[in-house]
Structures are given as C-alpha cells and as structure tokens.
Write an enzyme that holds these catalytic residues in place. Sequence first.
Site, short mmCIF file in Angstrom:
data_model
loop_
_atom_site.label_atom_id
_atom_site.label_comp_id
_atom_site.label_asym_id
_atom_site.label_seq_id
_atom_site.Cartn_x
_atom_site.Cartn_y
_atom_site.Cartn_z
N GLU A 248 -36.23 37.75 -4.76
CA GLU A 248 -36.15 38.27 -6.13
C GLU A 248 -37.34 39.19 -6.35
OE1 GLU A 248 -35.23 35.57 -9.36
OE2 GLU A 248 -34.04 34.30 -8.03
N GLU B 171 -36.49 28.48 -6.98
CA GLU B 171 -37.61 28.32 -7.93
C GLU B 171 -37.76 26.85 -8.32
OE1 GLU B 171 -37.54 31.18 -11.18
OE2 GLU B 171 -37.85 32.82 -9.76
O1 AHR Z 1 -33.28 37.00 -11.95
C1 AHR Z 1 -33.39 36.28 -13.13
C2 AHR Z 1 -34.05 34.92 -12.92
O2 AHR Z 1 -35.38 35.12 -12.56
C3 AHR Z 1 -33.50 34.05 -11.83
O3 AHR Z 1 -32.41 33.31 -12.24
C4 AHR Z 1 -34.64 33.16 -11.51
O4 AHR Z 1 -34.63 32.70 -10.18
C5 AHR Z 1 -35.86 34.00 -11.85
O5 AHR Z 1 -36.76 33.32 -12.65
#
Ligand code: AHR
Length: 506
Positions: free
Chosen positions: A307, A173
């Site tokens: 994610e 990210e």
């Molecule tokens: O999964 C929780 C968080 O969500 C992670 O650390 C991040 O990559 C995303 O914003």
Amino acid sequence: MAKLVINNDKKMSTIAPEIYGHFSEHLGRCIYEGLYVGEDSDIPNVNGMRTDVVEALKEMKIPVLRWPGGCFADEYHWMDGIGPKASRKKMINTHWGGVVEDNSFGTHEFFELCRQLGCKTYVNGNLGSGTVREMSEWVEYITFNGVSPMADLRKQNGHEEPWKIDYFGVGNENWGCGGNMRPQHYADEYRRYQTYVRNYAGNDPIAKICCGPNVDDYEWTKKVMETCFDHCEPRFHGMMDGLSLHYYTLPEVEDDWNKKGSATDFTEEIFYQTLKRGYFMDELINRHGAIMDEYDPDKKIGLIVDEWGIWTDVEPGTNPGFLYQQNTMRDALVAGMTLNIFNKHSDRVKMACIAQLINVLQSVMLTDGEKMIKTPTYHVFHMYRHHQGATLLRSDLIGAGTVGAGKNELPKVIESVSENADGVITVTLTNNSLEAAENVTIQLTDDGAAYGVCEASVVAGTMNAHNTFEAPEVVTEQAFADYEKTADGIRVQIPACSVVSIRLKK
Ligand code: AHR
C-alpha cells in the site's frame, strides 16, 4: 546542466514485474462500478467485468492484483462470497462508508477478473477476525485439485479446475485495523496461521506475505523478523516469502489526520512538501531493509510495499468513507519518483501495490457511471511498463541539485535505468522542479557511441493539471523529441514538472 552516467556493464537486480502491482479493496467504488458492474449492466462487460477498464489495465501491463483488502480483508468471510448470487449474505462494510456489501463480487469473480487481465493473484486472508480453519479452507477451495470438501464445493459452484494463488497475505495491518496486535503477538499468530496455508501437490508454491510495519515502525520489523524468519527455507517454501510495508504520502497532515489537504487545490509549498514526503520511501526501504538484512542477508524474502500513494481529502460532496480523490501532475511525479526508488531497490523490493486501482486514493482510473478516464498516474505506469522484468543498471546522476526549501528539500531529478532482454535500455526521470527544465547528458560507460534513442515520451503539465470527465486528455503520455546526440552523449532537456522516458538501442 546535469550528467547521467549509466554503467551498462554493471547489471544489478532484476526488476520484479510485481513492483508495478495494484490493490483493489471492497471500498467505495473500486470493486463495484470501477471493476465489476455485473453481467446485466448496460456498461459493456465480460462476465460482469467492465471492458473499458480491463482493456486499459492490460495496455498498462498490470502484473498483479491484491484483493479483497486492506482493512476489509480482516473482516471478510470468504464463504459469504460464493454460490448463487441471490443467496449470498449481505453485510455492512463497517470500515468503508457503512454501506451494504452484497458479496456479488467474491472469489470466483476475483479469479475471473485476473484471468481477463492476465495478471498474477494476491489474495489477502483474514487473520484479525477469521479462524485458522477459515483461512486454510479458503486456500483449499481455491487451489486443491482433488477430492476434498472444499474442492467439491468449488466444483458445485461451477469451477471444476483449481485456480492459482501467487501471493497470500496472512492478515493486513494487524498492528491497526487488523486486530490492534502487538508485534510479538502477531508474529506468533502468523507462525500458526501460515502453517495451514498449504501448498497442495502439483501446485506452484504460494508466496506467503507476513504483515509488516506501518511507516517507520522499525520495532515491528525487528520483532516479526526475529520470530518468523528462522524457519525460512529456500524461496517460496519457508515460513515467509515477503514482509509488507505500508506508507502513504499525506500532503498536509501535521497533527490532525483529517486534514490531508485537497487533491487539486494546493500551494507550491505543499507541492514540494508532498514530494518530499513521497521521497521518504527511500529512507523507509533503506532502514527496514537494513533490519531485514540482519536476519536475511541473502535477500531471500521480499519487502512488499503493498500500500502506497498519495492520500488526500475526498473530493467535495463525496462520501468520506469512499476515499474518492482526483489525481494531478503532483500524483504523476510521486508515482514516477517512487517507481524509480523501487527499481533502484529491486534487490529487496519484490512487489508493490499502489492504493488503489480505481476510484479510491491514488488511482490509475476514475469512473462516473459508464464514463472512464485515465489519470496522470495511469500514464506514468504505462510509460514505466518497459522496466517490468528488466535488469537494473547502475546509474549516477550528477549535478542536478535540489528543489524545495528547508525541510522540503529533495533531489531535483530522480531516475532509474534498466536493460531488457533485447538490450534496449529504458531511462525514466522525474523533474521535480516547478520552474526549471533540466539539461541532462546521458553517458553510457560501455560502447556509448553505438546507442541512439529509439523511443521517448513525456507526461507533463502544471502541478495541479488533471483529467476530468469533461476534459479527459489534459494530461497524457506524449511523444517526446527534445533530445539530440552530441559528442559526449545524448543530451535531453527534461521539462519542469514532468516525467520522461528515453529508450536507447544500439
Ligand atoms: O487503502 C485504504 C486503507 O488504508 C486500507 O484498507 C488499509 O490497509 C490502510 O490503512
């Protein structure tokens, strides 16, 4: 009455086992307590990894594990997590609850965990606050099998043999917590950092994952592809092997990110809104995939959805920085639907990691000290394990209609179908309706009459049914028998609010 036509003579892409992957971050009780309890714990463990959790993950056939973050990755300095535990540096976990991170789970522990799980490794490097040298030395420490400062250090720390990195993420990210970069800047940094993610002689190449977009940031995808794809040689030898995508399903968020809604207490309208928001994954893959196609029409690089999952408010009374949430039949449906979407896009989606493995967000397991329960999401992953490595078959579902009203309208039934090396066909379906079962007649285009059901199971319940430490088996995977062979195929009655698997064999 709906019809599912399976073109079993139309073999499509291979469903990468990694689509069924998981994500573990130094966040709340995911690593500490969830996975790692330390060698001296009273909780049964092997080298510190809790046995109940490892066994359940093996049963679920976990194919790959991503670590150490998430946002944590871009503040993680790997050298703090090696060597004698007593002398490892303690740090503040600034992202997640401001708690002390004692670094007792580090590189050696991660590879030991993956060894026990028998799964592939996905290490996420630090581009946001780490140096090129630090990233390069981490790869050398883990994978080099010769004489070098880092290989020697690994040996001094008790591990003679190198390990294997299957996937390496170059930052996480980086448009947000990983450095707030603009796409052009990140893309240039990516080119530089990835150069030093070396493939040492004799090793299998490391697949390099470039930080991709947040949700629908198509501009990010375009810029990064434009800048980083041009040197791509055959798979696993080029500048990038995968581009990540992060998308969370936020049940109730409108303008205020802090109002995500309860994990267990929600209305029928919110149920459908959540499913519709989960279904947005299909559009995201189509649209990011179309941009990737402009540069990579042969689909050499994978879209890596590392994610995804439902993100709700934390359970009342728990640390807001720990992201601990319960998991209901709504989660089971979002999981089942999303995995079907990934299967159908398996020509482009090569890995996906639900967030997160245990005790954080949409987990497959929850723990409370020595107690451990499996969530409805666990049972869906277990049910879908037969798709791993199988070949996607073309399928068309006709006549099931839609559920949800207005902006929340989505297909009532979402399916995917695959065939494994033994010729067994696995059909998985979600019935997204809260009220109505659906009769589906399954028809195979090639030699359909020769097939019968060899195995079937269901995960079902009311929309907010969930397992607790007091009642751990409210939602489980059950044998399913509501099917019959008829003159025109196999008729299946899929209960409302359920995920069903039907396996067919000649
Ligand atoms: O999964 C929780 C968080 O969500 C992670 O650390 C991040 O990559 C995303 O914003």
